[in-house]
Design a protein around this motif. Structure first.
Motif, mmCIF file in Angstrom:
data_model
loop_
_atom_site.group_PDB
_atom_site.id
_atom_site.type_symbol
_atom_site.label_atom_id
_atom_site.label_comp_id
_atom_site.label_asym_id
_atom_site.label_seq_id
_atom_site.Cartn_x
_atom_site.Cartn_y
_atom_site.Cartn_z
ATOM 1 N N SER A 51 7.940 4.336 -2.581
ATOM 2 C CA SER A 51 8.256 5.056 -3.802
ATOM 3 C C SER A 51 9.753 5.014 -4.078
ATOM 4 O O SER A 51 10.480 4.187 -3.525
ATOM 5 C CB SER A 51 7.744 6.489 -3.688
ATOM 6 N N VAL A 73 -1.117 0.743 -5.843
ATOM 7 C CA VAL A 73 -0.119 0.856 -6.910
ATOM 8 C C VAL A 73 -0.677 0.274 -8.202
ATOM 9 O O VAL A 73 -1.268 -0.812 -8.208
ATOM 10 C CB VAL A 73 1.188 0.136 -6.521
ATOM 11 N N LEU A 104 2.436 4.833 -7.580
ATOM 12 C CA LEU A 104 1.652 4.908 -6.349
ATOM 13 C C LEU A 104 0.541 5.944 -6.509
ATOM 14 O O LEU A 104 0.791 7.085 -6.893
ATOM 15 C CB LEU A 104 2.565 5.266 -5.175
ATOM 16 N N GLY A 164 7.807 4.106 -9.369
ATOM 17 C CA GLY A 164 7.996 4.781 -8.088
ATOM 18 C C GLY A 164 7.507 6.203 -8.069
ATOM 19 O O GLY A 164 7.639 6.891 -7.058
ATOM 20 N N SER A 165 6.953 6.675 -9.168
ATOM 21 C CA SER A 165 6.374 8.026 -9.160
ATOM 22 C C SER A 165 5.039 8.006 -8.418
ATOM 23 O O SER A 165 4.487 6.946 -8.099
ATOM 24 C CB SER A 165 6.218 8.560 -10.581
ATOM 25 N N VAL A 166 4.517 9.205 -8.133
ATOM 26 C CA VAL A 166 3.340 9.342 -7.277
ATOM 27 C C VAL A 166 2.264 10.152 -7.982
ATOM 28 O O VAL A 166 2.553 11.185 -8.610
ATOM 29 C CB VAL A 166 3.712 10.035 -5.941
ATOM 30 N N ASP A 181 7.925 13.179 -11.492
ATOM 31 C CA ASP A 181 8.108 12.323 -10.323
ATOM 32 C C ASP A 181 6.819 12.286 -9.492
ATOM 33 O O ASP A 181 6.532 11.295 -8.821
ATOM 34 C CB ASP A 181 9.257 12.852 -9.459
ATOM 35 N N TYR A 207 5.049 10.569 0.125
ATOM 36 C CA TYR A 207 4.998 9.277 -0.554
ATOM 37 C C TYR A 207 6.114 9.085 -1.567
ATOM 38 O O TYR A 207 6.297 7.969 -2.090
ATOM 39 C CB TYR A 207 3.625 9.068 -1.192
ATOM 40 N N LEU A 208 6.892 10.108 -1.833
ATOM 41 C CA LEU A 208 8.101 9.928 -2.638
ATOM 42 C C LEU A 208 9.240 9.322 -1.813
ATOM 43 O O LEU A 208 10.269 8.922 -2.365
ATOM 44 C CB LEU A 208 8.552 11.261 -3.243
#
Length: 371
Positions: free
Chosen positions: A155, A289, A294, A261-263, A233, A148-149
């Motif tokens: 992301s 989100v 995310l 955009g981090s997970v 991240d 997911y990054l």
């Protein structure tokens, strides 16, 4: 004893309570095992393999619940399954009741005897039936974060391990128990920069000895947790309070300040999650989100690797299942303090203190029920 194995019906849940080898063990001890047709088909365990092992195939869940004295499952019974439970019937499965008021109420009303995998304890005080799935989920959590990054998943577009000249992603793991240790192992192996936080200095010391300077170990406080989360991240939530709701350690305010955009992968979601922004998701709709971050909060992560998970789970659960079947639940619990800790609800009584506290029930000690 008549033992029933229904097909799991939770979203994309492909695991099965007993493998053919486990069925054979129980049948060899004189027990009758009824397996719902197709229960293991999704992971390559055919109906034929069950009949060869000595199981009796039945057509549907009604037949399983209607005739069995003990139900052996993987995940908590869904609403339609809870309606099939009978007074005095043994339910042996993962339940995670402290975060599930509706299920708790239904199981109390059913009058069944509910033994939860996740609160059975071993002689060393550990959780032998939770550990295999914690190991699976911990390993998976980093794979999920890495996937997911990637930019197409919404992301920031980072390669977890980086490449020469480009720094790797920073993975923060909250909790150094079984889930956290498994996550650290995979994150280190994939080349990430890894920070792990816990309040158990012995656990941090162990990780330091195992991984050396490839992992930064940090004593968890409000300040250190905030600094780690804001620099991450990917954050893996690996917090566990056995049988109780997980503490919400990462606040909504912290999430709002995390990198866009981090997970977040909240492995503690079965117990309510350790992020204030966490809510349960499924394999069909795994992410959402919040403030540009995310979130992946699937409540049955190990179902994605159902074959591995089923065999790992059976390795741990079978011995206790045999004890319950051989001796009956009351004698088995009376003779085994660790198994006794697994009893969460019994004939309308809430016997696990953390579950009673979470939902406002009177706590009835197991010893009182057995007496």
């Amino acid at each position: 004893m008549r033992i029933g194995v229904p097909k799991e019906i939770k979203d994309q849940e492909y695991r099965v309570g007993l493998t053919p080898a486990s069925v054979r063990e129980l049948v060899s001890r004189g027990h009758v095992v009824m397996v719902q047709a197709g229960a293991g088909a999704a992971l390559g365990l055919s109906d034929h393999s069950y009949t060869v092992a000595g199981a009796k195939l039945v057509p549907d869940a009604q037949a399983v619940y209607g005739d069995a004295e003990m139900i052996v499952k993987v995940k908590e019974p869904q609403l339609s399954e809870r309606a099939l439970l009978k007074p005095g019937q043994i339910l042996y499965a993962y339940l995670h009741l402290a975060a599930d008021r509706e299920q708790t109420a239904d199981l109390v009303k059913s009058g069944s005897v509910c033994i939860a995998y996740e609160t059975v304890t071993g002689p060393d005080g550990r959780l032998p039936l939770l550990s295999p799935m914690s190991e699976v989920a911990g390993r998976m959590s980093v794979q999920v974060a890495a996937a997911y990054l990637e930019k197409p998943r919404g992301s920031m577009g980072l390669l977890l391990g980086g490449v020469p000249g480009v720094a790797p992603a920073h993975v923060v793991v909250i909790g150094a128990g079984v889930v956290g240790t498994s996550a650290v192992q995979i994150a280190v192996g994939m080349g990430a920069r890894v920070t792990v936080l816990d309040r158990n200095v012995d656990r941090l010391r162990h990780l330091g000895l195992v991984f050396g300077n490839r992992v930064v170990t940090v004593y968890s406080s409000v300040d250190s947790l905030e600094r780690a989360v804001l620099s991450a991240d990917a954050v893996i939530g690996a917090v566990l309070v056995p049988g109780a709701e997980a503490p919400r350690l990462v606040t909504r305010a912290m999430v709002a300040r995390m990198k866009g955009g981090s997970v977040v992968v909240d492995v503690a979601i079965d117990q309510g999650g350790c992020f204030e922004t966490s809510r349960p998701t499924s394999h069909t709709h795994p992410t959402y989100v919040v403030d540009g971050v995310l979130h992946y909060c699937v409540t049955n992560m190990p179902a994605a690797v159902s074959r591995t998970s089923t065999f790992a789970l059976n390795n741990a659960t079978l011995a206790y299942a045999m004890a319950i079947a051989d001796k009956g639940w009351s004698r088995a619990l009376a003779e085994d303090r660790g198994l006794r800790a697994g009893l969460n609800i019994c004939r309308g009584n809430v016997t696990y203190a953390a579950v009673a506290s979470a939902h406002g029930y009177a706590h009835v000690p197991v010893e009182q029920v057995l007496a």
